[in-house]
Design a protein around this motif. Sequence first.
Motif, PDB file in Angstrom:
ATOM      1  N   ILE A 448       2.767  -1.711   1.579  1.00  0.00           N
ATOM      2  CA  ILE A 448       1.723  -0.544   1.582  1.00  0.00           C
ATOM      3  C   ILE A 448       1.421   0.027   0.218  1.00  0.00           C
ATOM      4  O   ILE A 448       0.320   0.153  -0.017  1.00  0.00           O
ATOM      5  CB  ILE A 448       2.271   0.403   2.426  1.00  0.00           C
ATOM      6  CG1 ILE A 448       2.355  -0.181   3.997  1.00  0.00           C
ATOM      7  CG2 ILE A 448       1.653   1.817   2.773  1.00  0.00           C
ATOM      8  CD1 ILE A 448       3.017   0.683   5.131  1.00  0.00           C
ATOM      9  N   ARG A 450       1.103  -1.336  -2.655  1.00  0.00           N
ATOM     10  CA  ARG A 450       0.510  -2.023  -3.428  1.00  0.00           C
ATOM     11  C   ARG A 450      -1.090  -2.233  -2.833  1.00  0.00           C
ATOM     12  O   ARG A 450      -2.079  -2.868  -3.657  1.00  0.00           O
ATOM     13  CB  ARG A 450       0.612  -3.550  -3.982  1.00  0.00           C
ATOM     14  CG  ARG A 450       1.155  -4.250  -2.671  1.00  0.00           C
ATOM     15  CD  ARG A 450       1.377  -5.715  -3.208  1.00  0.00           C
ATOM     16  NE  ARG A 450       1.530  -6.520  -2.314  1.00  0.00           N
ATOM     17  CZ  ARG A 450       2.819  -7.012  -1.897  1.00  0.00           C
ATOM     18  NH1 ARG A 450       3.968  -6.324  -2.246  1.00  0.00           N
ATOM     19  NH2 ARG A 450       3.005  -7.799  -0.754  1.00  0.00           N
ATOM     20  N   LEU A 451      -1.430  -1.819  -1.739  1.00  0.00           N
ATOM     21  CA  LEU A 451      -2.711  -1.620  -1.083  1.00  0.00           C
ATOM     22  C   LEU A 451      -3.416  -0.676  -1.511  1.00  0.00           C
ATOM     23  O   LEU A 451      -2.864   0.485  -1.829  1.00  0.00           O
ATOM     24  CB  LEU A 451      -2.684  -1.363   0.520  1.00  0.00           C
ATOM     25  CG  LEU A 451      -1.704  -2.893   1.104  1.00  0.00           C
ATOM     26  CD1 LEU A 451      -1.562  -2.646   2.559  1.00  0.00           C
ATOM     27  CD2 LEU A 451      -2.509  -4.117   0.975  1.00  0.00           C
ATOM     28  N   THR A 457      -5.414   1.532   4.778  1.00  0.00           N
ATOM     29  CA  THR A 457      -5.934   0.226   4.601  1.00  0.00           C
ATOM     30  C   THR A 457      -6.215  -0.599   5.943  1.00  0.00           C
ATOM     31  O   THR A 457      -5.490  -0.602   6.735  1.00  0.00           O
ATOM     32  CB  THR A 457      -4.919  -0.669   3.688  1.00  0.00           C
ATOM     33  OG1 THR A 457      -4.731  -0.196   2.511  1.00  0.00           O
ATOM     34  CG2 THR A 457      -5.513  -2.001   3.490  1.00  0.00           C
ATOM     35  N   LEU A 466      -4.788  -9.455   5.391  1.00  0.00           N
ATOM     36  CA  LEU A 466      -3.442  -9.412   4.970  1.00  0.00           C
ATOM     37  C   LEU A 466      -2.969 -10.956   5.027  1.00  0.00           C
ATOM     38  O   LEU A 466      -3.511 -11.878   5.476  1.00  0.00           O
ATOM     39  CB  LEU A 466      -2.195  -8.713   6.075  1.00  0.00           C
ATOM     40  CG  LEU A 466      -2.723  -7.243   6.208  1.00  0.00           C
ATOM     41  CD1 LEU A 466      -1.696  -6.646   6.991  1.00  0.00           C
ATOM     42  CD2 LEU A 466      -2.481  -6.404   4.682  1.00  0.00           C
ATOM     43  N   GLU A 470       2.764 -10.768   5.358  1.00  0.00           N
ATOM     44  CA  GLU A 470       2.608  -9.113   5.551  1.00  0.00           C
ATOM     45  C   GLU A 470       2.163  -9.000   7.115  1.00  0.00           C
ATOM     46  O   GLU A 470       2.619  -7.997   7.594  1.00  0.00           O
ATOM     47  CB  GLU A 470       1.365  -8.938   4.538  1.00  0.00           C
ATOM     48  CG  GLU A 470       1.709  -8.967   3.160  1.00  0.00           C
ATOM     49  CD  GLU A 470       0.230  -8.798   2.198  1.00  0.00           C
ATOM     50  OE1 GLU A 470       0.847  -8.605   1.154  1.00  0.00           O
ATOM     51  OE2 GLU A 470      -0.549  -8.995   2.832  1.00  0.00           O
TER      52      GLU A 470
END
Length: 571
Positions: A448, A450-451, A457, A466, A470
């Motif tokens: 989460i 790095r999203l 997201t 994803l 993930e």
Amino acid sequence: MIRTLLRVLGHEYARPVRRTMALMTAAAVAEGLSYALLVPVLRALLGGTPEDARPWLAAFGAAVAGYAVLRYIADLSGFRVGTTLLRGVYHRLGDHLARLPIGWYGAGRVGEVSVMAGHGVLQAMSAIAHLLAPFVNACVTPLTIVAVMLAFDWRMGLAALAAVPIVAAIQIRTGRSMDAADAERHARGREASARVVEYVQAQPVLRAGGRSAERFRLLDDALRDVRRASRRTVLTALPGMVGLTLVVQAIFTVLLALGAYLALGGRIGAAELLTVLVLAARCADPLLALTDIGGQVRGARSELARLDAVLRTRPLPEATRPVRPEHHGLEFDSVVFRRGDRTVLDGLDLSVPEGRRLAIVGPSGAGKSTLLQLIARFYDVDGGAVRVGGADVRAIGTEDLMARIAIVFQDVYLFDDTIEENIRLGRPDADPAEVRAAAAAAGLDEVIERLPAGWATGVGEGGALLSGGERQRVSIARALLKDAPIVLLDEVTSALDPVNEAAVHDGIERLMAGRTVVMVAHRLRTVRRADRIAFLDGGRIVEEGTHEELLRRGGRYADYWNLSMAPANPV
């Protein structure tokens, strides 16, 4: 059709449907009867004192106004009832689909259900709002007009009445011949829909093989079959359309000739003749539209029949007096389960004490995933019993059973929503802190971070935005949030890279802690820490014990283990 409609929706809708039909019938009769006032109007206008027509014109205007009010009320009722029925059938279809056994969703069901839930339901329910009024009008108004003709001149009335059995015979014959053509067109359309879905889903495979749309033979053949079936449907309907047109024109010509003969002989007056011809012309329009309306009604009736067939498919029966499990242990007692002619499980006996971990291994097709599905009661057994906490799963309420079980599949499906909402499916009433704690326990927090939009997201349809690892972490977080006492794991790490596999394993260990666990795995490293391991083959447990015990025996499990531990052959 109305009986099928009420069966599809439930008889609580019977009263508004019948009221709407009564209003539509009354409006059609009022229209036909209003034309009877044309005789005194024309007599006065064609006589020596045209001013005598004023009261008759007023009466005619009042009759037309009354008809208009009835038509407005009937059409409004049709639209309102149609909207209510549309909402009702969507709710009933959705609830029923959720209760059907998983085995019902076989090949081709995705295309069939998608067409049924979209075009099919709309076409079936539009019959009340858009088709019923024209159909009732096309049938009732001409019959009322024929009755008016009989009242003014029995000879002209009988001539018009002679058309009724001919028109009815043409409609019946056309309907029978169209049934087969409509069924074929629907079957071809369903096949084409399934092929379109398959074509879209298989894009990576098709492009890797250099296959373009023009070269995807299965889809091309399906679309050609749809075109041929549509052409046959049109050709089948053509004789009925032409025949009805000829009959209507012939009857009108007969009435014109008979009226002229009677008028010239002094048997009827000019006013009566003009009225009869006006009435005959008014009959022609709804009769000529009957073929088109009848085709649409047949289409709606066919969709209703298909909806009825789905809704009549029996879901798994619910216990009249549900029992509650006394604990969270699992037991398979002489379980027999078949798919078609194939016996998947044959007299299987197995138990998992509460809080213990059982690993199921074996060759592909041995029935490992089926065993998990029987615990969750996706199917009912053909023999024996599956018990949770000492109670047969068939005697436990569905909601109670599913509240006790968390399932993590190999193929994870995520809804096109945010990550948070997909996790929250495990327990919709969870607060944000609990959702975030479950995500952290599943190793999802680093994903989460790095999203681009973090928790907000979107994951895309099916979780396409994803990676596989993930998506699997989201699935584990969902199961952790549910906090169910029984956990079923189906090939959770079989398709993951080492990094994701390690992260998923950490989440799985947290998920399994203190719970009754049944896991299916191809990678035998993942089953070493199970309390017991069962080797399944041919629908039976052929070996059972701990990892060390099974290795010492040197049987099937040991062969599998040695093969999985063997180094890869050098290239």
